[in-house]
Write an enzyme that holds these catalytic residues in place. Sequence first.
Site, PDB file in Angstrom:
ATOM      1  CG  ASP A 106      -1.971   1.049   1.492  1.00 35.74           C
ATOM      2  OD1 ASP A 106      -2.537   1.245   0.171  1.00 35.74           O
ATOM      3  OD2 ASP A 106      -2.455   1.617   2.338  1.00 35.74           O
ATOM      4  NE  ARG A 168      -6.198 -12.574   9.270  1.00 31.76           N
ATOM      5  CZ  ARG A 168      -5.376 -11.603   9.183  1.00 31.76           C
ATOM      6  NH1 ARG A 168      -4.829 -11.287   7.775  1.00 31.76           N
ATOM      7  NH2 ARG A 168      -4.839 -10.708  10.012  1.00 31.76           N
TER       8      ARG A 168
HETATM    9  P1  IMP Z   1       1.886  -0.619   4.076  1.00 35.36           P
HETATM   10  O1  IMP Z   1       2.461  -0.895   2.464  1.00 35.36           O
HETATM   11  O2  IMP Z   1       3.003  -0.149   4.684  1.00 35.36           O
HETATM   12  O3  IMP Z   1       0.956   0.656   3.873  1.00 35.36           O
HETATM   13  O4  IMP Z   1       1.110  -1.697   4.688  1.00 35.36           O
HETATM   14  C1  IMP Z   1       0.368  -2.503   3.855  1.00 35.36           C
HETATM   15  C2  IMP Z   1      -0.307  -3.167   4.959  1.00 35.36           C
HETATM   16  O5  IMP Z   1      -1.504  -2.700   5.461  1.00 35.36           O
HETATM   17  C3  IMP Z   1      -0.668  -4.800   4.271  1.00 35.36           C
HETATM   18  O6  IMP Z   1       0.311  -5.793   4.810  1.00 35.36           O
HETATM   19  C4  IMP Z   1      -1.942  -5.009   4.996  1.00 35.36           C
HETATM   20  O7  IMP Z   1      -1.850  -5.571   6.327  1.00 35.36           O
HETATM   21  C5  IMP Z   1      -2.452  -3.484   5.406  1.00 35.36           C
HETATM   22  N1  IMP Z   1      -3.583  -3.114   4.370  1.00 35.36           N
HETATM   23  C6  IMP Z   1      -3.512  -2.317   3.636  1.00 35.36           C
HETATM   24  N2  IMP Z   1      -4.402  -2.192   2.656  1.00 35.36           N
HETATM   25  C7  IMP Z   1      -5.249  -3.073   2.921  1.00 35.36           C
HETATM   26  C8  IMP Z   1      -6.474  -3.919   2.295  1.00 35.36           C
HETATM   27  O8  IMP Z   1      -7.214  -3.225   1.362  1.00 35.36           O
HETATM   28  N3  IMP Z   1      -7.029  -4.826   3.032  1.00 35.36           N
HETATM   29  C9  IMP Z   1      -6.639  -5.402   4.136  1.00 35.36           C
HETATM   30  N4  IMP Z   1      -5.513  -5.002   4.605  1.00 35.36           N
HETATM   31  C10 IMP Z   1      -4.933  -3.858   4.097  1.00 35.36           C
END
Ligand code: IMP
Length: 180
Positions: A106, A168
Amino acid sequence: MSKAQPPNIEKILFTAEQVDQRVREVAAEISERYRGRNLKLIGVLKGSVFFLTHLTRHIEIPVKIDFLAISNFAPQRAGPGIVRIAKDLDDPIEGEDVLVVEDIVDTGFTLRYLLQTLAGRGPNSLGICTLLDRTSRRIVQVPVEFRCFEIGDHFVVGCGLDYKQHYRNLEYLAVMKPDA
Ligand code: IMP
Ligand code: MG
Protein backbone atom coordinates in the site's frame (compact mmCIF):
# COMPACT_ATOMS: atom_id res chain seq x y z
CA MET A 1 -20.31 -26.33 -1.40
CA SER A 2 -18.98 -22.76 -1.61
CA LYS A 3 -19.36 -20.34 1.29
CA ALA A 4 -22.20 -17.80 1.26
CA GLN A 5 -21.15 -14.22 0.51
CA PRO A 6 -21.01 -12.21 3.76
CA PRO A 7 -23.37 -9.19 3.99
CA ASN A 8 -20.59 -6.58 4.23
CA ILE A 9 -19.16 -7.46 0.82
CA GLU A 10 -19.92 -4.86 -1.88
CA LYS A 11 -18.54 -6.70 -4.88
CA ILE A 12 -16.17 -9.45 -5.91
CA LEU A 13 -13.02 -8.02 -7.47
CA PHE A 14 -11.39 -11.28 -8.55
CA THR A 15 -13.02 -14.72 -8.35
CA ALA A 16 -11.29 -17.76 -6.85
CA GLU A 17 -10.66 -19.01 -10.41
CA GLN A 18 -9.06 -15.73 -11.49
CA VAL A 19 -6.85 -15.70 -8.37
CA ASP A 20 -5.81 -19.31 -8.96
CA GLN A 21 -4.98 -18.64 -12.61
CA ARG A 22 -2.87 -15.57 -11.79
CA VAL A 23 -1.06 -17.23 -8.86
CA ARG A 24 -0.09 -20.11 -11.17
CA GLU A 25 1.29 -17.64 -13.73
CA VAL A 26 3.38 -15.82 -11.12
CA ALA A 27 4.61 -19.15 -9.68
CA ALA A 28 5.78 -20.10 -13.18
CA GLU A 29 7.63 -16.77 -13.55
CA ILE A 30 9.31 -17.29 -10.17
CA SER A 31 10.30 -20.90 -11.05
CA GLU A 32 11.87 -19.64 -14.24
CA ARG A 33 13.71 -16.70 -12.65
CA TYR A 34 15.15 -18.64 -9.67
CA ARG A 35 15.99 -21.98 -11.31
CA GLY A 36 19.36 -23.26 -10.01
CA ARG A 37 19.41 -20.75 -7.13
CA ASN A 38 18.71 -20.84 -3.37
CA LEU A 39 15.15 -19.53 -3.21
CA LYS A 40 13.59 -18.70 0.15
CA LEU A 41 10.11 -17.21 0.46
CA ILE A 42 9.52 -15.07 3.54
CA GLY A 43 5.88 -14.60 4.49
CA VAL A 44 4.78 -11.56 6.45
CA LEU A 45 2.26 -12.78 9.05
CA LYS A 46 -0.61 -13.08 8.99
CA GLY A 47 -2.08 -11.79 5.75
CA SER A 48 0.39 -13.40 3.34
CA VAL A 49 0.02 -16.96 4.66
CA PHE A 50 -2.80 -17.89 2.29
CA PHE A 51 -1.06 -16.43 -0.76
CA LEU A 52 2.32 -17.92 0.19
CA THR A 53 0.96 -21.46 0.52
CA HIS A 54 -1.03 -21.12 -2.71
CA LEU A 55 2.04 -19.80 -4.56
CA THR A 56 4.45 -22.36 -3.10
CA ARG A 57 2.29 -25.28 -4.24
CA HIS A 58 2.79 -24.16 -7.84
CA ILE A 59 6.52 -23.33 -7.69
CA GLU A 60 8.42 -26.07 -9.52
CA ILE A 61 11.93 -25.54 -8.09
CA PRO A 62 13.26 -26.30 -4.58
CA VAL A 63 12.11 -23.60 -2.15
CA LYS A 64 12.41 -22.93 1.58
CA ILE A 65 9.94 -20.85 3.58
CA ASP A 66 10.16 -18.78 6.75
CA PHE A 67 7.90 -16.22 8.44
CA LEU A 68 8.12 -12.97 10.32
CA ALA A 69 5.53 -10.73 11.91
CA ILE A 70 5.60 -6.97 12.16
CA SER A 71 3.72 -4.51 14.33
CA ASN A 72 2.68 -1.30 12.72
CA PHE A 73 1.75 1.50 15.07
CA ALA A 74 0.39 3.79 12.38
CA PRO A 75 -1.63 6.68 13.78
CA GLN A 76 -3.81 6.52 10.65
CA ARG A 77 -4.00 4.18 7.69
CA ALA A 78 -1.75 6.53 5.74
CA GLY A 79 1.27 5.81 7.97
CA PRO A 80 4.19 6.40 8.32
CA GLY A 81 3.85 5.00 11.85
CA ILE A 82 6.46 2.91 13.59
CA VAL A 83 7.18 -0.50 12.13
CA ARG A 84 9.07 -3.13 14.11
CA ILE A 85 9.62 -6.88 13.94
CA ALA A 86 7.30 -8.63 16.42
CA LYS A 87 8.37 -12.17 15.44
CA ASP A 88 11.68 -12.68 13.68
CA LEU A 89 12.71 -15.33 11.15
CA ASP A 90 13.72 -18.75 12.49
CA ASP A 91 16.85 -19.00 10.32
CA PRO A 92 19.56 -16.79 8.78
CA ILE A 93 19.18 -15.68 5.13
CA GLU A 94 22.85 -15.12 4.35
CA GLY A 95 23.69 -16.13 0.77
CA GLU A 96 20.06 -16.97 -0.07
CA ASP A 97 17.81 -15.56 -2.79
CA VAL A 98 15.03 -14.08 -0.71
CA LEU A 99 11.56 -13.15 -1.90
CA VAL A 100 9.43 -11.33 0.65
CA VAL A 101 5.82 -12.38 0.11
CA GLU A 102 3.12 -9.83 0.97
CA ASP A 103 -0.67 -9.74 0.74
CA ILE A 104 -0.73 -6.09 -0.36
CA VAL A 105 1.73 -3.25 -0.86
CA ASP A 106 0.00 0.00 0.00
CA THR A 107 2.02 3.01 1.20
CA GLY A 108 5.22 0.91 1.07
CA PHE A 109 6.34 1.79 4.61
CA THR A 110 6.15 -1.78 5.90
CA LEU A 111 8.22 -3.18 3.06
CA ARG A 112 10.79 -0.42 3.06
CA TYR A 113 11.47 -1.18 6.71
CA LEU A 114 11.58 -4.93 6.08
CA LEU A 115 13.89 -4.65 3.08
CA GLN A 116 16.28 -2.39 4.98
CA THR A 117 16.36 -4.81 7.91
CA LEU A 118 16.78 -7.96 5.79
CA ALA A 119 19.39 -6.38 3.50
CA GLY A 120 21.68 -6.09 6.53
CA ARG A 121 21.69 -9.88 6.92
CA GLY A 122 23.62 -10.59 3.72
CA PRO A 123 21.14 -12.32 1.37
CA ASN A 124 22.38 -13.00 -2.16
CA SER A 125 19.32 -11.18 -3.50
CA LEU A 126 16.19 -9.61 -2.06
CA GLY A 127 12.90 -9.11 -3.90
CA ILE A 128 9.19 -8.59 -3.29
CA CYS A 129 6.27 -10.69 -4.45
CA THR A 130 2.79 -9.42 -3.64
CA LEU A 131 -0.74 -10.61 -4.27
CA LEU A 132 -2.05 -7.05 -4.56
CA ASP A 133 -0.36 -3.77 -5.43
CA ARG A 134 -2.05 -0.43 -4.84
CA THR A 135 0.44 1.94 -6.44
CA SER A 136 -1.96 4.91 -6.27
CA ARG A 137 -1.35 5.14 -2.50
CA ARG A 138 2.41 4.61 -2.57
CA ILE A 139 4.38 7.08 -0.43
CA VAL A 140 7.80 5.40 -0.40
CA GLN A 141 9.07 3.53 -3.44
CA VAL A 142 9.83 -0.16 -3.04
CA PRO A 143 10.89 -2.54 -5.84
CA VAL A 144 7.98 -4.94 -6.47
CA GLU A 145 9.38 -7.79 -8.59
CA PHE A 146 6.25 -9.94 -8.89
CA ARG A 147 2.62 -8.95 -8.43
CA CYS A 148 -0.62 -10.76 -9.16
CA PHE A 149 -3.00 -7.80 -9.42
CA GLU A 150 -2.89 -4.00 -9.39
CA ILE A 151 -5.96 -2.56 -7.61
CA GLY A 152 -7.59 0.81 -7.15
CA ASP A 153 -8.20 2.69 -3.92
CA HIS A 154 -10.74 0.45 -2.19
CA PHE A 155 -10.40 -1.70 0.92
CA VAL A 156 -10.08 -5.34 -0.06
CA VAL A 157 -10.60 -8.57 1.90
CA GLY A 158 -10.22 -12.29 1.21
CA CYS A 159 -7.32 -14.59 0.24
CA GLY A 160 -5.66 -13.72 3.57
CA LEU A 161 -6.57 -10.02 3.73
CA ASP A 162 -8.68 -9.08 6.72
CA TYR A 163 -11.00 -6.48 8.14
CA LYS A 164 -10.69 -6.61 11.94
CA GLN A 165 -9.26 -10.13 11.59
CA HIS A 166 -12.27 -11.41 9.63
CA TYR A 167 -12.73 -12.49 6.00
CA ARG A 168 -9.23 -13.95 5.56
CA ASN A 169 -10.76 -17.30 4.53
CA LEU A 170 -12.75 -16.00 1.54
CA GLU A 171 -11.45 -17.77 -1.58
CA TYR A 172 -11.99 -14.65 -3.68
CA LEU A 173 -10.88 -11.00 -3.39
CA ALA A 174 -13.70 -8.63 -2.53
CA VAL A 175 -14.35 -4.95 -1.84
CA MET A 176 -15.90 -4.09 1.54
CA LYS A 177 -18.99 -1.87 1.72
CA PRO A 178 -17.71 1.62 2.67
CA ASP A 179 -19.88 1.78 5.83
CA ALA A 180 -18.96 -1.73 7.04
P1 IMP B 1 1.91 -0.41 3.88
O1 IMP B 1 2.35 -0.79 2.49
O2 IMP B 1 3.04 -0.21 4.84
O3 IMP B 1 0.95 0.75 3.87
O4 IMP B 1 1.14 -1.60 4.57
C1 IMP B 1 0.42 -2.53 3.90
C2 IMP B 1 -0.28 -3.36 4.96
O5 IMP B 1 -1.53 -2.72 5.32
C3 IMP B 1 -0.66 -4.70 4.37
O6 IMP B 1 0.32 -5.68 4.64
C4 IMP B 1 -1.99 -5.00 5.04
O7 IMP B 1 -1.76 -5.67 6.26
C5 IMP B 1 -2.59 -3.65 5.34
N1 IMP B 1 -3.59 -3.26 4.29
C6 IMP B 1 -3.46 -2.25 3.41
N2 IMP B 1 -4.52 -2.18 2.59
C7 IMP B 1 -5.36 -3.20 2.93
C8 IMP B 1 -6.62 -3.67 2.41
O8 IMP B 1 -7.21 -3.15 1.44
N3 IMP B 1 -7.16 -4.75 3.04
C9 IMP B 1 -6.56 -5.36 4.10
N4 IMP B 1 -5.37 -4.97 4.60
C10 IMP B 1 -4.76 -3.89 4.03
MG1 MG C 1 0.18 -7.32 5.89
